[in-house]
Motif scaffolding. Sequence first.
Motif, PDB file in Angstrom:
ATOM      1  N   UNK A  72       5.331   5.527  38.130  1.00 54.54           N
ATOM      2  CA  UNK A  72       4.705   4.314  37.614  1.00 54.54           C
ATOM      3  C   UNK A  72       4.177   4.550  36.217  1.00 54.54           C
ATOM      4  N   UNK A  73       4.082   3.459  35.487  1.00 56.34           N
ATOM      5  CA  UNK A  73       3.506   3.479  34.141  1.00 56.34           C
ATOM      6  C   UNK A  73       2.463   2.375  34.111  1.00 56.34           C
ATOM      7  N   UNK A  74       1.216   2.736  34.285  1.00 54.39           N
ATOM      8  CA  UNK A  74       0.156   1.727  34.367  1.00 54.39           C
ATOM      9  C   UNK A  74      -0.053   1.001  33.039  1.00 54.39           C
ATOM     10  N   UNK A  75       0.268   1.641  31.938  1.00 53.74           N
ATOM     11  CA  UNK A  75       0.132   0.994  30.637  1.00 53.74           C
ATOM     12  C   UNK A  75       1.132  -0.140  30.468  1.00 53.74           C
ATOM     13  N   UNK A  76       2.255  -0.016  31.155  1.00 52.95           N
ATOM     14  CA  UNK A  76       3.314  -1.028  31.054  1.00 52.95           C
ATOM     15  C   UNK A  76       3.404  -1.893  32.306  1.00 52.95           C
ATOM     16  N   UNK A  77       2.555  -1.643  33.282  1.00 50.98           N
ATOM     17  CA  UNK A  77       2.609  -2.382  34.555  1.00 50.98           C
ATOM     18  C   UNK A  77       3.994  -2.291  35.197  1.00 50.98           C
ATOM     19  N   UNK A  78       4.516  -1.073  35.264  1.00 53.90           N
ATOM     20  CA  UNK A  78       5.862  -0.857  35.796  1.00 53.90           C
ATOM     21  C   UNK A  78       5.847   0.208  36.889  1.00 53.90           C
ATOM     22  N   UNK A  79       6.741   0.011  37.851  1.00 57.11           N
ATOM     23  CA  UNK A  79       7.005   1.002  38.880  1.00 57.11           C
ATOM     24  C   UNK A  79       8.515   1.214  38.918  1.00 57.11           C
ATOM     25  N   UNK A  80       8.922   2.453  39.172  1.00 54.36           N
ATOM     26  CA  UNK A  80      10.338   2.782  39.161  1.00 54.36           C
ATOM     27  C   UNK A  80      10.719   3.530  40.437  1.00 54.36           C
TER      28      UNK A  80
END
Length: 125
Positions: A72-80
Motif C-alpha cells: 500500500x501507498x498511504x500517500x497515494x491512497x493505493x493498494x496493490x
Amino acid sequence: QVQLVESGGGLVQAGGSLRLSCAASGRTFSSNTMGWFRQAPGKEREFVAAITRSGGNTDYVDSVKGRFTISRDNAKNMVYLQMNSLKPEDTAVYYCAAKPRLSGSYYYPSNFNSWGQGTQVTVSS
C-alpha cells in the motif's frame, strides 16, 4: 467509509503475472486495514491477503504465499496486489476491501465495510 476502485485484471497464461491496483477515496484510508478477496463462480468469497494500516504487517492465504504480494501507498491512497506464477485455480473476480479499526478479523468479509466493484482475473492453462 472509503470508496474503492480496482483495476489491472485480465487474461494471462499460467505462470504469468498481473498487478492489481485499488484506488481509494476518502480521508480515512490510512486508518483502514486493507484486504484482497476473490470469488470464483459457484464458490464463496475467500480471503487472499491483508495489510495493516501502516503497511508493516501482511498476511496471505496459504495457497498464494510466496506468489502474491500485497502493498500500500498511504500517500497515494493505493493498494496493490502483485500476482506472480499464476495458476488456473487463481481465476476469480478479485475485490479490494477496507476494514475499519476494531471491527474484527481481516479473514472475514463481513468485517469489511467498503468494497470495490471487482476485477476479473482469468488464468489459462
